[in-house]
Design an enzyme around this catalytic site. Sequence first.
Site, mmCIF file in Angstrom:
data_model
loop_
_atom_site.group_PDB
_atom_site.id
_atom_site.type_symbol
_atom_site.label_atom_id
_atom_site.label_comp_id
_atom_site.label_asym_id
_atom_site.label_seq_id
_atom_site.Cartn_x
_atom_site.Cartn_y
_atom_site.Cartn_z
ATOM 1 C CD GLU A 46 -44.192 -7.117 45.074
ATOM 2 O OE1 GLU A 46 -45.181 -6.464 45.499
ATOM 3 O OE2 GLU A 46 -43.168 -6.576 44.614
ATOM 4 C CD GLU B 213 -47.277 -2.667 50.352
ATOM 5 O OE1 GLU B 213 -46.431 -2.731 51.279
ATOM 6 O OE2 GLU B 213 -47.025 -2.171 49.231
ATOM 7 C CE LYS C 179 -51.606 -3.522 45.288
ATOM 8 N NZ LYS C 179 -50.499 -3.314 46.234
ATOM 9 C CG ASP D 138 -47.363 1.908 47.030
ATOM 10 O OD1 ASP D 138 -47.100 0.934 46.296
ATOM 11 O OD2 ASP D 138 -47.256 1.861 48.284
ATOM 12 C CB SER D 139 -44.905 0.656 41.824
ATOM 13 O OG SER D 139 -46.079 0.597 41.034
ATOM 14 C CG ASP E 259 -51.009 0.124 45.992
ATOM 15 O OD1 ASP E 259 -51.594 -0.789 46.614
ATOM 16 O OD2 ASP E 259 -49.930 -0.032 45.392
HETATM 17 O O1 KIV Z 1 -47.429 -0.736 43.741
HETATM 18 C C1 KIV Z 1 -47.484 -1.668 42.929
HETATM 19 O O2 KIV Z 1 -47.198 -1.521 41.740
HETATM 20 C C2 KIV Z 1 -47.900 -2.970 43.408
HETATM 21 C C3 KIV Z 1 -47.727 -4.129 42.477
HETATM 22 C C4 KIV Z 1 -46.308 -4.499 42.417
HETATM 23 C C5 KIV Z 1 -48.600 -5.267 42.836
HETATM 24 O O3 KIV Z 1 -48.318 -3.101 44.513
#
Ligand code: KIV
Length: 275
Positions: free
Chosen positions: A182, A115, A113, A44-45, A83
């Site tokens: 992280e 968090e 994924k 989600d970056s 994510d």
């Molecule tokens: O969203 C993302 O890019 C991430 C990585 C930094 C692991 O969760």
Amino acid sequence: MKTTVSTLKKQKENGDKITMLTCYDYSMAKLMDAAGIEILLIGDSLGNTMLGYENTLPVTMEDMIAHTAAVSRGAKNAFVLADMPFMSYQTSVYDAVLNAGRLMKEGHAHGVKLEGGARVCPQIEAIVAADIPVCAHIGLTPQSINAFGGFKVQGKSEEAARQLVEDAKKVEAAGASMLVMECVPAKLAEIITKTVSIPTIGIGAGAGCDGQVLVNQDMLGMFDDFTPKFVKHFANVGEIMKQAFADYSAEVKAGTFPAQEHTYAISDEVIDKLY
Ligand code: KIV
């Protein structure tokens, strides 16, 4: 060979390091897949790197599905990990399963994924019960930026370190297939890696993890809004791109692009008939 949760587990057992990079589009997915990157993470970056938001909180399920589907179309062998965006799983276990399912059905991901540690174990258990592989993400979890009060290294005090070890054990017990850590001190990440049997993937967590992940624009030198300490520029693609854009602009303005070889021919006979 296709990367799966089983091949990743074997890699940990054999001490064969796992490579993960963030990836948000089709052409980048093809390049990374061809280079042998084992996991393409639609992080989600993308809220920061692709959409220009200040943080990841505004990212929607629709954003994630569109980018995941594009990456899936370009990935032949890599494991496609999507994510779960902010508020797609925190609200309830039901929402978590539904949204994880959408990333699989509409985005064609191979896993999701999310968090959090112990507090998201009910969600992890339910998603895994639906046969969807889960990667947990602990340490600095960017969706909690407002609760953390900024991007800070996590697990530095004894209590915080113990909490991260517990979180890792609990997500493993809940059925997670892998764990991203992280901004965790390297020695602590190494202890966690030895404690759990699932692969750990570090970002700012030292070399003792089972694998590494970086944001692709960071490692390519294409994103300079902020550069965390753990980033290494493996190339300065940003500079190369800026130069290419400037060269293109100069050639268009000078009339030297397009040249003869970039143009399509037509017979003079046809042209003559136009007058
Ligand atoms: O969203 C993302 O890019 C991430 C990585 C930094 C692991 O969760």
